[in-house]
Design an enzyme around this catalytic site. Structure first.
Site, PDB file in Angstrom:
ATOM      1  N   HIS A   1       0.827  -1.207   0.000  1.00  0.00           N
ATOM      2  CA  HIS A   1       0.000   0.000   0.000  1.00  0.00           C
ATOM      3  C   HIS A   1       0.860   1.255   0.000  1.00  0.00           C
ATOM      4  CE1 HIS A   1       0.950  -0.593   4.263  1.00  0.00           C
ATOM      5  NE2 HIS A   1       0.662   0.690   4.463  1.00  0.00           N
TER       6      HIS A   1
ATOM      7  N   ASP B   1       0.467   5.056   1.758  1.00  0.00           N
ATOM      8  CA  ASP B   1      -0.314   5.607   2.864  1.00  0.00           C
ATOM      9  C   ASP B   1      -1.318   6.659   2.401  1.00  0.00           C
ATOM     10  OD1 ASP B   1       0.884   4.049   4.836  1.00  0.00           O
ATOM     11  OD2 ASP B   1       2.468   5.521   5.220  1.00  0.00           O
TER      12      ASP B   1
ATOM     13  N   HIS C   1       4.715   0.157   0.355  1.00  0.00           N
ATOM     14  CA  HIS C   1       5.424  -0.604   1.378  1.00  0.00           C
ATOM     15  C   HIS C   1       4.534  -1.691   1.959  1.00  0.00           C
ATOM     16  CE1 HIS C   1       3.580   2.858   3.446  1.00  0.00           C
ATOM     17  NE2 HIS C   1       3.486   2.091   4.514  1.00  0.00           N
TER      18      HIS C   1
ATOM     19  N   ARG D   1       5.023   6.564  13.965  1.00  0.00           N
ATOM     20  CA  ARG D   1       5.108   7.123  12.613  1.00  0.00           C
ATOM     21  C   ARG D   1       4.578   8.546  12.597  1.00  0.00           C
ATOM     22  NH1 ARG D   1       1.284   4.573   8.314  1.00  0.00           N
ATOM     23  NH2 ARG D   1      -0.083   6.253   9.031  1.00  0.00           N
TER      24      ARG D   1
END
Length: 306
Positions: free
Chosen positions: A132, A134, A282, A297
């Site tokens: 995917h 983000d 990723h 994150r």
């Protein structure tokens, strides 16, 4: 097809994925290699991913160091920093070097609204194990992210990134001609919306309407064309019947699976990754249950894809 055709070896199935050499171009056309002078860069693959040595992320970046890191960021798409004993505030300061920060409306927060905390253990498995990019369901998806692991499992828990510009480069010309100019719908409903109460889902859908983005976007800084569809959030190609859309999308999704386009990073405690969300996908490998894996994150706000 008769059994005779198989036995006579006159039947040769047509397969979409081919073996052989692939075009592995890391830099945009016309860009020359320039040595780095303020740190050591160790490539982890031919096209994507490099470790940076000699930079302390706990200290403010000088303009010269920021400029060199930014060049490495564009050239290698994912930068890795090991042995960084930094806290959330220092991580925030580093992330702000790349732009305004955004808040994730669905994931658990850390020490501030801009920090997303991923704490996996015997009660919470990793579920980011799908290729995917983000928040492509945003009208302006993230420019990039800074991820820091403070606890790592004894085995497993790697993350992979794929270079979607190289993936585009290697598409057959007829596929490029077919998809250039097409747009696709991206939506969070099938992922983050699955467990929301109906009234909350309705409110979130109003807050974050489905986004329409190019199937092939142009990177705003490098000018390279990149595939910009992903299996987590892309639901439909505009203008195609549902069956045909799904066929094309599944073919494009599989391009991220090619190992030649990927880098795989083995995390150690206090490792940090900075990646370009405009150029990559990723996949967080979920092979460490029931062990703990703790990450934070911070995402940098982006612009409207074109």
């Amino acid at each position: 097809m008769s059994q005779t055709a198989y036995l006579s070896r006159s039947y040769h199935p047509v397969r979409e994925l081919k073996s052989g050499a692939r075009q592995l171009r890391r830099l945009p056309e016309g860009i020359e290699e320039i040595p780095y002078t303020l740190f050591t860069l160790k490539p982890l693959g031919p096209v994507i991913g490099a470790e940076i040595e000699g930079v302390d992320l706990g200290q403010p970046l000088t303009p010269e160091l920021k400029a060199e890191l930014h060049r490495a960021f564009l050239e290698w798409k994912v930068l890795f920093f090991r042995n960084q004993s930094i806290d959330s505030e220092q991580q925030l300061r580093f992330a702000k070097e790349w732009g305004e920060l955004e808040k994730h409306p669905f994931l658990p927060r850390g020490s501030s609204e801009e920090v997303t905390r991923f704490e996996k253990n015997a009660n919470m498995t990793g579920n980011e194990n799908v290729w995917h990019t983000d928040v492509t369901w945003r009208l302006e998806p993230a420019l990039g992210s800074v991820l820091r692991l403070s606890e790592v499992p004894p085995l497993g828990g790697d993350t992979l990134w794929a270079d979607m510009a190289v993936a585009y480069d290697n598409l057959p010309d007829e596929v490029k001609q077919r998809i250039d100019g097409l747009t696709a719908i991206h939506d969070f409903t099938g992922t983050f919306g699955r467990h929301l109460a109906p009234e909350i889902l309705e409110a979130k859908q109003a807050e974050f309407p489905a986004a329409e983005h190019p199937v092939v976007r142009t990177h705003p800084e490098t000018g390279r064309k990149t595939l910009f569809v992903n299996a987590a959030f892309t639901v439909r190609i505009v203008g195609l019947e549902a069956e045909e859309s799904e066929k094309v999308l599944n073919y494009l999704f599989r391009q991220a699976h090619v190992p030649e386009y990927q880098v795989r990073f083995h995390w150690e405690e206090n490792s940090v990754a900075l990646w370009d969300n405009r150029a990559t996908q990723h996949y967080a490998v979920s092979d460490y249950f029931p062990n703990r894996r703790v990450a934070e994150r911070i995402s940098i706000a982006g612009d409207r894809p074109y």
